[in-house]
Design a protein around this motif. Structure first.
Motif, PDB file in Angstrom:
ATOM      1  N   ASN A   1      -9.591   4.756   1.869  1.00 25.32           N
ATOM      2  CA  ASN A   1      -8.613   4.015   2.336  1.00 25.32           C
ATOM      3  C   ASN A   1      -8.366   2.508   2.283  1.00 25.32           C
ATOM      4  OD1 ASN A   1      -6.702   2.638   4.619  1.00 25.32           O
ATOM      5  ND2 ASN A   1      -6.097   5.018   5.026  1.00 25.32           N
TER       6      ASN A   1
ATOM      7  N   GLU B   1      -8.805   3.211  -4.227  1.00 29.99           N
ATOM      8  CA  GLU B   1      -8.514   4.743  -4.025  1.00 29.99           C
ATOM      9  C   GLU B   1      -8.540   5.567  -5.523  1.00 29.99           C
ATOM     10  OE1 GLU B   1      -5.723   5.998  -1.076  1.00 29.99           O
ATOM     11  OE2 GLU B   1      -5.918   3.891  -0.091  1.00 29.99           O
TER      12      GLU B   1
ATOM     13  N   LYS C   1       1.193   4.264  -2.977  1.00 34.37           N
ATOM     14  CA  LYS C   1       0.911   5.517  -2.590  1.00 34.37           C
ATOM     15  C   LYS C   1       2.210   6.553  -3.192  1.00 34.37           C
ATOM     16  CE  LYS C   1      -2.240   7.067  -0.223  1.00 34.37           C
ATOM     17  NZ  LYS C   1      -3.469   7.849  -0.640  1.00 34.37           N
ATOM     18  N   GLU C   2       3.382   6.045  -2.678  1.00 30.63           N
ATOM     19  CA  GLU C   2       4.507   6.672  -2.980  1.00 30.63           C
ATOM     20  C   GLU C   2       4.851   7.031  -4.326  1.00 30.63           C
ATOM     21  OE1 GLU C   2       9.344   6.272  -2.588  1.00 30.63           O
ATOM     22  OE2 GLU C   2       7.983   4.996  -1.296  1.00 30.63           O
TER      23      GLU C   2
ATOM     24  N   TYR D   1       0.639  -1.416  -0.090  1.00 27.25           N
ATOM     25  CA  TYR D   1       0.082  -0.149  -0.080  1.00 27.25           C
ATOM     26  C   TYR D   1       0.633   1.323   0.027  1.00 27.25           C
ATOM     27  CZ  TYR D   1      -3.488   3.429   1.620  1.00 27.25           C
ATOM     28  OH  TYR D   1      -4.346   4.644   1.760  1.00 27.25           O
ATOM     29  N   ASN D   2       1.892   1.355   0.933  1.00 25.06           N
ATOM     30  CA  ASN D   2       2.717   2.424   0.925  1.00 25.06           C
ATOM     31  C   ASN D   2       3.614   2.465  -0.260  1.00 25.06           C
ATOM     32  OD1 ASN D   2       1.866   2.965   3.408  1.00 25.06           O
ATOM     33  ND2 ASN D   2       3.430   1.756   4.530  1.00 25.06           N
TER      34      ASN D   2
END
Length: 272
Positions: free
Chosen positions: A141, A118, A101-102, A97-98
């Protein structure tokens, strides 16, 4: 029947560009089932996304099986019994997930009949929706909205970016799970050791068959292990070069009833 198990990838293999099984291909598979063959639908799709094709081919009447999530689940379609399943380690989900997002990549999961993400406007998320005939639900989220113990997540993006993402994710979590592209714009994120060949081996043992009893069809990177396992591995004319290079036989394309052509050739020794 020369082969008592017929393993089929769906997109780009069994289905045409409209994601449909043509009448000629359906007729060939119905005949094979009536003659004793087990149809095994082996796809990276979620189970819900395979269901319409499984029902269209009536595999519930002839002891057919669904391998969804690239083999993460095996379902006996007659009874809907889940005879095998595996799940992503909980602690790697936050890493995925991170990373998404990054990098600004879309990440999606599945909840019942819906795709959740999302980034619902991402064109490749929309392609996943089209392929599976599943609605997209926008959530704020993803981490908070996933069902417990997911079998698979999917990352999407421009093909040139997905090559690098596959490499970076393999370095990050490759010792805990498997990361691979099923299409140039899709990265499959699944439990370690899950692929079509391993799940097919499990299933074949359960139904008293061996890999030599199976003919397998595919077109994408995630079909390679399945084609290598089978007694004969058949690549579609439209398959990626790596799959065509490893196949025992290259049939006609998915737009030309390539599955039906090869079934007639190898299971019945005739041409359509």
């Amino acid at each position: 029947m020369a082969y008592r198990a017929i393993a089929l990838d769906l997109d780009g293999t069994l289905t045409n560009h409209d994601k449909e099984v043509t009448p000629i291909t359906r007729q060939a598979l119905m005949k094979a089932q009536k003659d004793g063959a087990h149809i095994i639908l082996a796809s990276g799709r979620p189970t819900y996304g395979i269901a319409p094709i499984a029902d269209h081919l009536e595999i519930n009447k002839y002891d057919g099986y669904v391998l969804s999530y690239n083999g993460g689940k095996i379902v006996k379609w007659k009874t809907k019994e889940e005879i095998y399943s595996n799940h992503l380690p909980n602690d790697v989900i936050s890493i995925l997930y991170n990373y998404a997002k990054e990098k600004g990549h879309a990440l999606l999961g599945y909840s019942g009949k819906e795709i959740i993400t999302e980034m619902p406007d991402d064109k490749y998320v929309k392609e996943e929706s089209r392929i599976n005939k599943m609605q997209i639900r926008k959530i704020n989220n993803l981490m908070e909205s996933l069902e417990p113990n997911p079998t698979k997540l999917l990352m999407t993006g421009d093909p040139s970016l997905m090559i690098k993402a596959e490499e970076e994710l393999s370095e990050l979590v490759g010792n805990r799970m498997d990361v691979f592209r099923s299409a140039p714009f899709f990265i499959e994120l699944v439990p370690r050791g899950i692929d079509k060949a391993q799940s097919l081996n499990r299933l074949l043992g359960l139904i008293g068959l061996t890999s030599n009893d199976m003919i397998a069809f595919g077109d994408g990177y995630n079909d390679l292990s399945m084609l290598k396992l089978a007694g004969i591995g058949v690549a579609m004319a439209n398959a990626v070069p790596e799959v065509r290079a490893e196949a025992d036989f290259i049939t006609k394309s998915n737009e030309e009833d390539g599955v039906a052509f090869a079934i007639q050739k190898f299971c019945y020794n005739t041409d359509i």
